[in-house]
Scaffold this motif. Sequence first.
Motif, PDB file in Angstrom:
ATOM      1  N   TYR A 134     -14.091  12.818 -60.153  1.00 51.53           N
ATOM      2  CA  TYR A 134     -15.494  13.194 -60.374  1.00 51.53           C
ATOM      3  C   TYR A 134     -15.685  14.626 -60.876  1.00 51.53           C
ATOM      4  O   TYR A 134     -16.802  15.028 -61.163  1.00 51.53           O
ATOM      5  CB  TYR A 134     -16.341  12.927 -59.123  1.00 51.53           C
ATOM      6  N   LYS A 135     -14.600  15.366 -61.005  1.00 51.94           N
ATOM      7  CA  LYS A 135     -14.740  16.709 -61.589  1.00 51.94           C
ATOM      8  C   LYS A 135     -14.732  16.638 -63.120  1.00 51.94           C
ATOM      9  O   LYS A 135     -15.298  17.490 -63.783  1.00 51.94           O
ATOM     10  CB  LYS A 135     -13.605  17.623 -61.117  1.00 51.94           C
TER      11      LYS A 135
ATOM     12  N   ALA B 135      -5.929  17.659 -59.062  1.00 57.46           N
ATOM     13  CA  ALA B 135      -7.371  17.488 -58.804  1.00 57.46           C
ATOM     14  C   ALA B 135      -8.189  18.177 -59.888  1.00 57.46           C
ATOM     15  O   ALA B 135      -9.308  17.765 -60.190  1.00 57.46           O
ATOM     16  CB  ALA B 135      -7.728  18.044 -57.427  1.00 57.46           C
TER      17      ALA B 135
ATOM     18  N   GLU C 200      -7.560  20.555 -49.470  1.00 56.02           N
ATOM     19  CA  GLU C 200      -6.253  19.885 -49.609  1.00 56.02           C
ATOM     20  C   GLU C 200      -5.328  20.320 -48.471  1.00 56.02           C
ATOM     21  O   GLU C 200      -4.525  19.536 -47.967  1.00 56.02           O
ATOM     22  CB  GLU C 200      -5.639  20.114 -51.009  1.00 56.02           C
TER      23      GLU C 200
ATOM     24  N   PHE D 169     -12.088  10.145 -52.287  1.00 54.97           N
ATOM     25  CA  PHE D 169     -11.829  11.556 -52.597  1.00 54.97           C
ATOM     26  C   PHE D 169     -10.348  11.754 -52.923  1.00 54.97           C
ATOM     27  O   PHE D 169      -9.512  10.998 -52.443  1.00 54.97           O
ATOM     28  CB  PHE D 169     -11.995  12.434 -51.360  1.00 54.97           C
ATOM     29  N   ALA D 170     -10.044  12.858 -53.591  1.00 57.64           N
ATOM     30  CA  ALA D 170      -8.635  13.247 -53.770  1.00 57.64           C
ATOM     31  C   ALA D 170      -8.027  13.632 -52.416  1.00 57.64           C
ATOM     32  O   ALA D 170      -6.840  13.431 -52.178  1.00 57.64           O
ATOM     33  CB  ALA D 170      -8.532  14.407 -54.741  1.00 57.64           C
ATOM     34  N   ARG D 171      -8.822  14.194 -51.521  1.00 55.70           N
ATOM     35  CA  ARG D 171      -8.293  14.644 -50.222  1.00 55.70           C
ATOM     36  C   ARG D 171      -7.702  13.466 -49.438  1.00 55.70           C
ATOM     37  O   ARG D 171      -6.749  13.623 -48.684  1.00 55.70           O
ATOM     38  CB  ARG D 171      -9.385  15.362 -49.421  1.00 55.70           C
TER      39      ARG D 171
ATOM     40  N   HIS E 231      -7.958  25.336 -52.775  1.00 54.81           N
ATOM     41  CA  HIS E 231      -9.359  25.085 -52.426  1.00 54.81           C
ATOM     42  C   HIS E 231      -9.578  25.250 -50.926  1.00 54.81           C
ATOM     43  O   HIS E 231     -10.510  25.897 -50.491  1.00 54.81           O
ATOM     44  CB  HIS E 231      -9.723  23.666 -52.877  1.00 54.81           C
TER      45      HIS E 231
ATOM     46  N   TRP F 123     -13.254  29.336 -55.558  1.00 51.27           N
ATOM     47  CA  TRP F 123     -12.542  29.501 -54.301  1.00 51.27           C
ATOM     48  C   TRP F 123     -12.610  30.891 -53.686  1.00 51.27           C
ATOM     49  O   TRP F 123     -11.585  31.559 -53.514  1.00 51.27           O
ATOM     50  CB  TRP F 123     -11.083  29.108 -54.486  1.00 51.27           C
TER      51      TRP F 123
ATOM     52  N   CYS G  43      -8.581  14.136 -58.833  1.00 52.11           N
ATOM     53  CA  CYS G  43      -9.992  14.007 -58.452  1.00 52.11           C
ATOM     54  C   CYS G  43     -10.711  13.559 -59.728  1.00 52.11           C
ATOM     55  O   CYS G  43     -10.628  14.237 -60.755  1.00 52.11           O
ATOM     56  CB  CYS G  43     -10.522  15.363 -57.989  1.00 52.11           C
TER      57      CYS G  43
ATOM     58  N   ASP H 264      -0.577  18.380 -57.456  1.00 52.10           N
ATOM     59  CA  ASP H 264      -2.020  18.285 -57.229  1.00 52.10           C
ATOM     60  C   ASP H 264      -2.703  18.502 -58.581  1.00 52.10           C
ATOM     61  O   ASP H 264      -2.727  19.612 -59.121  1.00 52.10           O
ATOM     62  CB  ASP H 264      -2.454  19.342 -56.212  1.00 52.10           C
TER      63      ASP H 264
HETATM   64  C1  LIG Z   1      -6.758  21.717 -55.823  1.00 50.16           C
HETATM   65  C2  LIG Z   1      -7.596  20.683 -55.137  1.00 50.16           C
HETATM   66  N1  LIG Z   1      -6.979  19.671 -54.509  1.00 50.16           N
HETATM   67  C3  LIG Z   1      -7.680  18.702 -53.884  1.00 50.16           C
HETATM   68  C4  LIG Z   1      -9.060  18.731 -53.860  1.00 50.16           C
HETATM   69  C5  LIG Z   1      -9.800  17.638 -53.157  1.00 50.16           C
HETATM   70  O1  LIG Z   1     -10.640  16.935 -54.033  1.00 50.16           O
HETATM   71  P1  LIG Z   1     -11.741  15.956 -53.432  1.00 50.16           P
HETATM   72  O2  LIG Z   1     -13.017  16.734 -53.367  1.00 50.16           O
HETATM   73  O3  LIG Z   1     -11.834  14.827 -54.429  1.00 50.16           O
HETATM   74  O4  LIG Z   1     -11.280  15.531 -52.122  1.00 50.16           O
HETATM   75  C6  LIG Z   1      -9.739  19.767 -54.481  1.00 50.16           C
HETATM   76  C7  LIG Z   1     -11.198  19.821 -54.452  1.00 50.16           C
HETATM   77  O5  LIG Z   1     -11.839  20.668 -55.035  1.00 50.16           O
HETATM   78  C8  LIG Z   1      -8.992  20.765 -55.148  1.00 50.16           C
HETATM   79  O6  LIG Z   1      -9.596  21.783 -55.771  1.00 50.16           O
END
Ligand SMILES: Cc1ncc(COP(=O)(O)O)c(C=O)c1O
Length: 393
Positions: free
Chosen positions: A177-178, A153, A84, A55-57, A81, A344, A175, A151
């Motif tokens: 997969y978006k 993502a 994060e 994940f990006a997180r 979101h 969001w 991220c 960020d």
């Molecule tokens: C601005 C932002 N940062 C980070 C993330 C985290 O992405 P991930 O779901 O890949 O962890 C999101 C997820 O929607 C996001 O909108």
Amino acid sequence: MEAIAKAPPTALPGRPPSPLYLPALPTLWPHMLAERAATALPFPFAAESVSYHYFARNAVWAAVRIFALAHREVLVPAYHHGVEIEALVDAGAVPRFYPVGPTLRLDPREVLDRLGPATGAVYVIHYLGFPQPLDELLEACRARGIPLIEDCALSLLSSDGERPLGSRGDASIFCLYKTLPVPNGGALVLNGAAPRGLPRPTQPSWSAMASHLAGALLRNLRLRGGTAGALAADTLRTMGRTLAWGLGGERVPTGTQHFERKNVALGMSPISSRIVGAQSFSRIVEARRRNFFFLLGRLRDLVSPATAELPPGVCPLFFPIEVQDKERVRRRLALRGIEAVDFWRQGHPAVRSGEFPEVDRLRAQLLELPIHQDLGPAAMQYLAATVREAVHG
Ligand SMILES: Cc1ncc(COP(=O)(O)O)c(C=O)c1O
């Protein structure tokens, strides 16, 4: 349904399937599992220091560790979101919020006013592929010797003119997969810092991956196949679930709201790398920009002021509209096969309602429409007409 990126022979340009299904995210075409990378990969895949995560997180969490931000204040936007912020907090950082205006642009002065001796980093979100102004922030961060984290993502493949988003800050987060039809994947790019403190990545289970992949292929079948495709997809879904259950292994869903420490070391699966290698990146950007322009022409009265123009280089993630009752519109669109995304409604609980009225308004009104690379002119026409009906009808 039309397909843009490396369309396989089964795609029928210009012919909308019936009933229509417009998924929020791009789907996986079977040929992407077989093809190998033909062209050089663009940024961020081509960055000098890039690590991949489930994940990006996880990349956000790793960045806090790399820059030793535990117990330090990180300036973050009030419009976020939520996950994060959870990742930052879990890794020990202390978020302090700055406002974001109705155009989804940060005002550098609002950030600079909050910079103080306790500030350990500035965190910027480029919303939906649209670049934030970075010059003054970068200058201030460099002067204080603190990192600026971008960020991205929501901004994979997007550029500010010629300059890729995520290439200027000390670290940037993506991220995958978006924007791409991968089952999972996040990336952390370090522009200078050493990747010290990164958790050793573990592999997601094979069975969990199989179930994710099956889901992505099924959405593709539904996208292409109309009623017959939907029925086949339902049957295959049941079979896939039974198989995944039989094989065991935990399925870690993507796109969820909350950060979970137990998954922080989970890496990106090898199949995601393979799918990344099979993409035609310039065509993805082209298709998204073309779809965005089309909706700008048809839905100009609904478009959010944030994105009333499409600057050069931007790879838009969605087309945001502002509506009064977005849940009602979202449900109406869902009944007509269109997956719109609630941009969001809720953020991190550390931001109180009323503290940033502009952000409250964005949360109440912004709805995102799909414009990805699997959608061609017929789908876009259907989308524009259906949105009009859903909003005004
Ligand atoms: C601005 C932002 N940062 C980070 C993330 C985290 O992405 P991930 O779901 O890949 O962890 C999101 C997820 O929607 C996001 O909108």
